[in-house]
Design a protein around this motif. Sequence first.
Motif, mmCIF file in Angstrom:
data_model
loop_
_atom_site.group_PDB
_atom_site.id
_atom_site.type_symbol
_atom_site.label_atom_id
_atom_site.label_comp_id
_atom_site.label_asym_id
_atom_site.label_seq_id
_atom_site.Cartn_x
_atom_site.Cartn_y
_atom_site.Cartn_z
ATOM 1 N N LYS C 32 -37.663 -4.135 64.486
ATOM 2 C CA LYS C 32 -36.928 -5.205 63.813
ATOM 3 C C LYS C 32 -37.271 -5.220 62.326
ATOM 4 C CE LYS C 32 -37.345 -10.132 63.588
ATOM 5 N NZ LYS C 32 -37.954 -11.281 64.230
ATOM 6 N N ASN C 33 -38.573 -5.048 62.013
ATOM 7 C CA ASN C 33 -38.982 -5.077 60.613
ATOM 8 C C ASN C 33 -38.372 -3.948 59.808
ATOM 9 O OD1 ASN C 33 -40.445 -7.273 61.155
ATOM 10 N ND2 ASN C 33 -42.453 -6.300 61.050
ATOM 11 N N VAL C 34 -38.415 -2.762 60.412
ATOM 12 C CA VAL C 34 -37.869 -1.599 59.706
ATOM 13 C C VAL C 34 -36.389 -1.812 59.413
ATOM 14 C CG1 VAL C 34 -37.345 0.842 59.869
ATOM 15 C CG2 VAL C 34 -39.546 -0.002 60.645
ATOM 16 N N PHE C 35 -35.685 -2.287 60.434
ATOM 17 C CA PHE C 35 -34.253 -2.468 60.249
ATOM 18 C C PHE C 35 -33.956 -3.544 59.215
ATOM 19 C CE2 PHE C 35 -30.305 -0.971 61.579
ATOM 20 C CZ PHE C 35 -29.408 -2.019 61.544
ATOM 21 N N GLN C 36 -34.746 -4.602 59.244
ATOM 22 C CA GLN C 36 -34.545 -5.664 58.268
ATOM 23 C C GLN C 36 -34.753 -5.145 56.860
ATOM 24 O OE1 GLN C 36 -37.060 -8.897 59.420
ATOM 25 N NE2 GLN C 36 -35.355 -10.083 60.212
ATOM 26 N N GLU C 37 -35.754 -4.265 56.728
ATOM 27 C CA GLU C 37 -36.032 -3.680 55.424
ATOM 28 C C GLU C 37 -34.815 -2.895 54.927
ATOM 29 O OE1 GLU C 37 -38.675 -4.327 53.619
ATOM 30 O OE2 GLU C 37 -37.691 -3.164 52.031
ATOM 31 N N GLU C 38 -34.222 -2.125 55.852
ATOM 32 C CA GLU C 38 -33.039 -1.343 55.471
ATOM 33 C C GLU C 38 -31.883 -2.250 55.073
ATOM 34 O OE1 GLU C 38 -35.489 1.420 55.773
ATOM 35 O OE2 GLU C 38 -33.489 1.761 54.950
ATOM 36 N N LEU C 39 -31.717 -3.318 55.801
ATOM 37 C CA LEU C 39 -30.625 -4.238 55.470
ATOM 38 C C LEU C 39 -30.828 -4.855 54.093
ATOM 39 C CD1 LEU C 39 -29.839 -6.125 58.791
ATOM 40 C CD2 LEU C 39 -28.498 -4.392 57.624
ATOM 41 N N ARG C 40 -32.085 -5.172 53.799
ATOM 42 C CA ARG C 40 -32.373 -5.740 52.484
ATOM 43 C C ARG C 40 -32.000 -4.739 51.389
ATOM 44 N NH1 ARG C 40 -36.613 -9.167 54.564
ATOM 45 N NH2 ARG C 40 -37.989 -7.400 54.917
ATOM 46 N N GLU C 41 -32.333 -3.477 51.686
ATOM 47 C CA GLU C 41 -32.037 -2.424 50.718
ATOM 48 C C GLU C 41 -30.536 -2.309 50.494
ATOM 49 O OE1 GLU C 41 -34.055 -0.767 48.933
ATOM 50 O OE2 GLU C 41 -32.807 0.836 48.143
#
Lengths: 144, 136, 100
Positions: C32-41
Amino acid sequence: MRIFKAFEISTSGLTAEKLRMDTISSNIANSGTTRTEDGGAYKRKIAIFKENLHKEVDSHSGIRRIVSKGVKVHSVIQDEETPMKVVYNPSHPDADNEGYVEMPNVNILNEMVDMIAATRAYEANVTALNASKAMFVKALEIGK
Amino acid sequence: MKISNDMTIQLLNKALDASVKRQGAISNNIANVNTQNYKANRVIFEEELKKAILPKNNAGLMTTKSKHMSLSQGIRDIKPRVVKDTHTTMGLDGNNVDIDVENANLAANQLLYNALVTQINNKYRVLQHVISEGKK
Amino acid sequence: MGDIKVGGLYSESKNLMLGRVHEKGDHGLSFKNVFQEELREVNRLQIESDEMTKQLILGETDNIHDVMIKTTEATLALEMTVQVRNKIVEAYQEIMRMQI
């Protein structure tokens, strides 16, 4: 209206060369003018060019800069260096007591050479403008 | 969620309006290059838009990032308008149209129009993509 | 420049498929964290793209190529992330089917 800086610069060149052309045409047209508003014969006109520098304030950082925006015609002055032509023609209405007439210091051949230079410079500016335009058009193709 | 509330799309829309108006003004100028006493038309838009958008300490329309409602309000009222250029030098016939400047403006305006159309296409494409691929 | 960090997403999804699932709170590397990071990017790139477009409209920049590059980057990042997300959902559904 604001246009791309490259266009602005090339356009300033075009306008300046056009004005130079005007002075050259004026010189050629008046190469035989013996009466002017100041009295005396027509004096050859020269257009003085100057680099067009603008003080700019960067809207984000607030830094002041001097930016070159092409060329500007500084002034159109009369040529005081080249001596006037003096021709012996006693029958001329503007002849002085000894029969000499003061003729404009315009040398047609010089004007022709200047004319070619102005024309070539104008064409070079057009080429530069077209090159800039082609670059921008190509940039629009990024990502297509 | 209204798609038309996206500020960038609104801005692009207005900018396209201005570009079209500008094309008309330039064509008019070129057509009147030899008309006596004709003064060149210009379109005022970017300067007024800039004033409305950029944050000012005093009477700015800029609010916090999350609430752009009053900002949209300010932008909505700004329309491109045509004015006469009265401060460039003119020739003996009172005409102040410089054909080189008009030609360069013509090319630049066309380029800008194409760039803006590409941008707005992109915005819509992104939205469409999210709508169509997002389904499970 | 904003590199598209979807590579990180790929290796995480690979780990997931091979059963090496990280628990939540474990190094903070949960999926979840990794994906959230990508979305932020992706969101950041979209905002940057909008900002450059605004500059173009206001006449503050002459660099059309910068605007085009940034827009393309933002669009691609979004499309890639959506595709990766779809694949991951597929993989997850596949795994869920397997356990039954």
